[in-house]
Scaffold this motif. Structure first.
Motif, mmCIF file in Angstrom:
data_model
loop_
_atom_site.group_PDB
_atom_site.id
_atom_site.type_symbol
_atom_site.label_atom_id
_atom_site.label_comp_id
_atom_site.label_asym_id
_atom_site.label_seq_id
_atom_site.Cartn_x
_atom_site.Cartn_y
_atom_site.Cartn_z
ATOM 1 N N ASP A 1 0.893 -1.154 0.034
ATOM 2 C CA ASP A 1 0.063 0.067 0.249
ATOM 3 C C ASP A 1 0.950 1.166 0.034
ATOM 4 N N VAL A 2 1.176 1.758 -1.407
ATOM 5 C CA VAL A 2 2.265 2.790 -1.339
ATOM 6 C C VAL A 2 1.756 4.133 -0.804
ATOM 7 N N SER A 3 0.395 4.426 -0.713
ATOM 8 C CA SER A 3 -0.157 5.749 -0.094
ATOM 9 C C SER A 3 0.021 5.533 1.475
ATOM 10 N N GLY A 4 -0.115 4.221 1.901
ATOM 11 C CA GLY A 4 -0.073 4.232 3.315
ATOM 12 C C GLY A 4 1.095 3.762 3.940
ATOM 13 N N HIS A 5 1.957 3.705 3.045
ATOM 14 C CA HIS A 5 3.392 3.424 3.261
ATOM 15 C C HIS A 5 3.555 1.821 4.143
ATOM 16 N N GLU A 6 2.775 1.000 3.513
ATOM 17 C CA GLU A 6 2.549 -0.232 4.108
ATOM 18 C C GLU A 6 3.023 -1.579 3.501
ATOM 19 N N LEU A 7 3.873 -2.121 4.105
ATOM 20 C CA LEU A 7 4.308 -3.648 3.355
ATOM 21 C C LEU A 7 3.391 -4.885 4.205
ATOM 22 N N ALA A 8 2.486 -5.342 3.696
ATOM 23 C CA ALA A 8 1.935 -6.531 4.336
ATOM 24 C C ALA A 8 2.448 -7.975 4.201
ATOM 25 N N LEU A 9 2.844 -8.674 4.849
ATOM 26 C CA LEU A 9 3.380 -9.982 4.539
ATOM 27 C C LEU A 9 2.779 -11.247 5.084
ATOM 28 N N SER A 10 3.154 -12.315 4.574
ATOM 29 C CA SER A 10 2.600 -13.556 4.987
ATOM 30 C C SER A 10 2.800 -13.680 6.593
ATOM 31 N N GLN A 11 2.095 -14.277 7.233
ATOM 32 C CA GLN A 11 2.491 -14.488 8.879
ATOM 33 C C GLN A 11 3.703 -15.554 8.890
ATOM 34 N N ILE A 12 4.074 -16.210 7.778
ATOM 35 C CA ILE A 12 5.499 -16.787 7.893
ATOM 36 C C ILE A 12 6.612 -16.055 8.186
ATOM 37 N N PHE B 1 14.722 -14.276 8.821
ATOM 38 C CA PHE B 1 14.775 -13.299 7.806
ATOM 39 C C PHE B 1 15.391 -11.822 8.384
ATOM 40 N N GLY B 2 15.521 -11.734 9.717
ATOM 41 C CA GLY B 2 16.074 -10.466 10.153
ATOM 42 C C GLY B 2 15.471 -10.278 11.772
ATOM 43 N N SER B 3 16.251 -9.606 12.418
ATOM 44 C CA SER B 3 15.850 -9.258 13.800
ATOM 45 C C SER B 3 15.013 -8.096 14.048
ATOM 46 N N THR B 4 14.742 -7.475 13.104
ATOM 47 C CA THR B 4 13.658 -6.331 13.124
ATOM 48 C C THR B 4 12.747 -6.144 11.964
ATOM 49 N N ASN B 5 11.680 -5.608 12.072
ATOM 50 C CA ASN B 5 10.706 -5.344 10.820
ATOM 51 C C ASN B 5 11.513 -4.843 9.651
ATOM 52 N N GLU B 6 12.176 -4.061 9.881
ATOM 53 C CA GLU B 6 13.023 -3.340 8.819
ATOM 54 C C GLU B 6 14.035 -4.368 8.039
ATOM 55 N N VAL C 1 5.246 -2.484 8.410
ATOM 56 C CA VAL C 1 5.352 -3.773 8.356
ATOM 57 C C VAL C 1 4.118 -4.409 9.191
ATOM 58 N N THR C 2 3.203 -5.119 8.430
ATOM 59 C CA THR C 2 2.161 -5.746 8.965
ATOM 60 C C THR C 2 2.099 -7.222 8.592
ATOM 61 N N PHE C 3 1.178 -7.922 9.093
ATOM 62 C CA PHE C 3 1.229 -9.367 8.676
ATOM 63 C C PHE C 3 -0.164 -9.642 8.450
ATOM 64 N N MET C 4 -0.604 -10.286 7.307
ATOM 65 C CA MET C 4 -1.833 -10.737 6.968
ATOM 66 C C MET C 4 -2.380 -11.955 7.588
ATOM 67 N N PRO C 5 -3.624 -12.143 7.828
ATOM 68 C CA PRO C 5 -4.291 -13.340 8.330
ATOM 69 C C PRO C 5 -4.004 -14.733 7.575
ATOM 70 N N TYR C 6 -3.612 -15.532 8.235
ATOM 71 C CA TYR C 6 -3.339 -16.579 7.554
ATOM 72 C C TYR C 6 -4.549 -17.696 7.194
ATOM 73 N N ASP C 7 -4.826 -18.111 6.124
ATOM 74 C CA ASP C 7 -6.028 -19.128 6.014
ATOM 75 C C ASP C 7 -5.690 -20.448 5.960
ATOM 76 N N TRP C 8 -6.099 -21.063 7.091
ATOM 77 C CA TRP C 8 -5.680 -22.342 7.647
ATOM 78 C C TRP C 8 -6.749 -23.362 6.949
ATOM 79 N N SER C 9 -7.833 -22.924 6.306
ATOM 80 C CA SER C 9 -8.594 -24.040 5.816
ATOM 81 C C SER C 9 -7.954 -24.503 4.646
#
Length: 480
Positions: A414-425, A433-438, A468-476
């Protein structure tokens, strides 16, 4: 739309489970453009040449005769410019491929290798085990407060071998040690040597194991692990080819359960019981255990049933297992013990393998983050299912990472909101992958395909204003 008749050809290089490949094929089909698909899972020998030719290690790779179009986004850009796209169609419609066009493999249909390629060489120790079963020395033995059912002592075994095989006790001890080394039997206390005393031993197929390949042991000489891994991979490819959706995200579990391919695969898993995995290279371990993990999940969903809540998922991944090389490996053991170099998994208080655990010798020396885009847990938010070859494992894992990050399941911006949404993985396994969200965001950027999405993330990172946010994980369940 009726297919266009072409003098030339459109070639698209793909891998199984690639959503971008599926998108590209749908685009070509929408315009009635027939194409030849070359699956790089089946023709991994082409990868290096394609990388040299295109400077890309992602898929799909699309050619109109000798013209390299690029990937799916490049194709879609061509489609938006109607005049240019009609020129492309005319070029491949009116002209033969020519000498600079990609040369196709001799066959784009895989010659599958499974049980038909597996030649059983009888193991002389299998005959010894069969005689041992009828010897009368297998019974229940008590050691202190513990009762060991269906077991035998070292001394009783040595006495029996000396009498029936007419050998001395030194030779009989060596035969007992061979039973352990070849994973026919083991000391119930997990000691590594066979001893001529009251120590208690048990045959592997007498273990009270819930492993899905437990039971009667194979009577064949063990295959080298790399060869067995390839046989299993090709057998699984046969299953996937018939029972996966085109984009690799949905599985026809009912169809698999009733198929001859699955019955052959289950039979072949017996050969895992005594295989030696300790001598595999890093690349061989990656391919072997990723393929086994994904097949074990499908095997379990069919024979045990899928988990439906948090507690069931914990039990599923902690208890569903195969016997491999004489030891039990659960899904957690494979993922966190082997492929993540013995790191604690989600919800685990301790590392999978203790210091004295023999499986620790099999674990990778350092964790491989890219496995998270290859392991498929059976849920809809998992990456697509593929198989992996030891020869090209690093390139194949890179391709899977790019493909997953290209999809909305892996990463959205979401470029306007400066948001990177990632898988819960990325949240569950953050330390990979790293010690911080950055740092995680930088890792994601460095492993993305070179396209507009990556450029946008790069601009966001330069401004140092990324949430950085994390998307819901669909366990179905990922069933069709």
């Amino acid at each position: 739309m009726k297919d266009i008749e072409l003098r030339g050809r459109v070639v698209i290089y793909t891998i199984q489970g690639c959503s971008s490949c599926y998108r590209a094929k749908r685009t070509l089909a929408r315009f009635g453009l027939p194409f030849v698909e070359v699956d790089l899972n089946l023709h991994a020998e082409l990868m290096n040449d394609l990388l040299t030719w295109t400077s890309r290690n992602s898929v799909p790779l699309i050619f109109f005769n000798d013209l390299f179009i690029g990937g799916v986004r490049d194709l879609e850009k061509q489609v938006k410019d109607e005049w240019k796209f009609q020129e492309l169609i005319a070029y491949v419609r009116d002209n033969l491929p020519g000498p600079n066009a990609p040369q196709l493999p001799s066959s784009t249909v895989e010659k599958r290798a499974g049980l038909e390629d597996f030649v059983c060489e009888p193991d002389q120790y299998a005959a010894l085990v069969a005689d041992l079963r009828s010897s009368g020395i297998i019974s229940d033995h008590r050691k202190g407060l513990s009762m060991y059912k269906h077991s035998f002592t070292g001394k009783n075994f040595i006495d029996w071998v000396v009498k029936t095989r007419e050998v001395d006790r030194v030779t009989a001890i060596e035969m007992g040690e061979s039973l352990i080394q070849q994973h026919f039997a083991h000391n119930v206390k997990r000691a590594s040597k066979f001893t001529d005393d009251a120590s208690v031993f048990r045959l592997l197929d007498d273990e009270q194991s819930g492993a899905l390949n437990a039971g009667t042991m194979s009577e064949c000489l063990p295959l080298p692990a790399s060869a067995l891994g390839e046989s299993l991979r090709h057998q699984v490819l046969s299953i996937y080819g018939s029972h996966l959706s085109a984009e690799g995200k949905a599985v026809d579990y009912n169809g698999i359960a009733e198929s001859e391919e699955f019955a052959s695969y289950v039979n072949l898993t017996r050969e895992l019981q005594r295989v030696d995995v300790s001598s595999l290279s890093r690349e061989e371990k990656l391919a072997f255990f990723i393929n086994v993990y994904n097949a074990l999940v499908i095997h379990a969903n069919i024979t045990v049933g899928p988990p439906h809540n948090l507690w069931q998922r914990y039990r599923f991944f902690s208890t569903i297992s195969y016997i491999i090389g004489g030891a039990s490996y659960s899904l957690q053991d494979i993922e966190n013990g082997i492929l993540r170099a013995n790191r604690k998994g989600v919800g685990q208080l301790f590392r999978p393998f203790g210091k004295s655990d023999p499986r620790l010798k099999v674990a990778l020396q350092s964790p491989e983050p890219l496995i998270h885009f290859a392991l498929v847990c059976g849920a809809k938010s998992c990456p697509p299912i593929k198989t992996y070859s030891a020869k090209n494992i690093n390139e194949e894992l890179q391709i899977s990472a790019k493909s997953f990050l290209e999809s909305d399941d892996g990463c959205t911006l979401d470029v306007s909101g400066h948001e990177l949404a990632l898988s819960q993985i990325f949240k569950w396994y953050r330390e990979d992958f790293g010690s911080t969200n950055e740092e995680v965001a930088q890792w994601v950027y460095s492993h993305m395909e070179e396209n507009e999405k990556k450029v946008k993330l790069g601009d966001m990172l330069k401004d140092k204003n990324v949430k950085v946010t994390f998307m819901p994980y669909d366990w179905s369940m990922n069933s069709q």
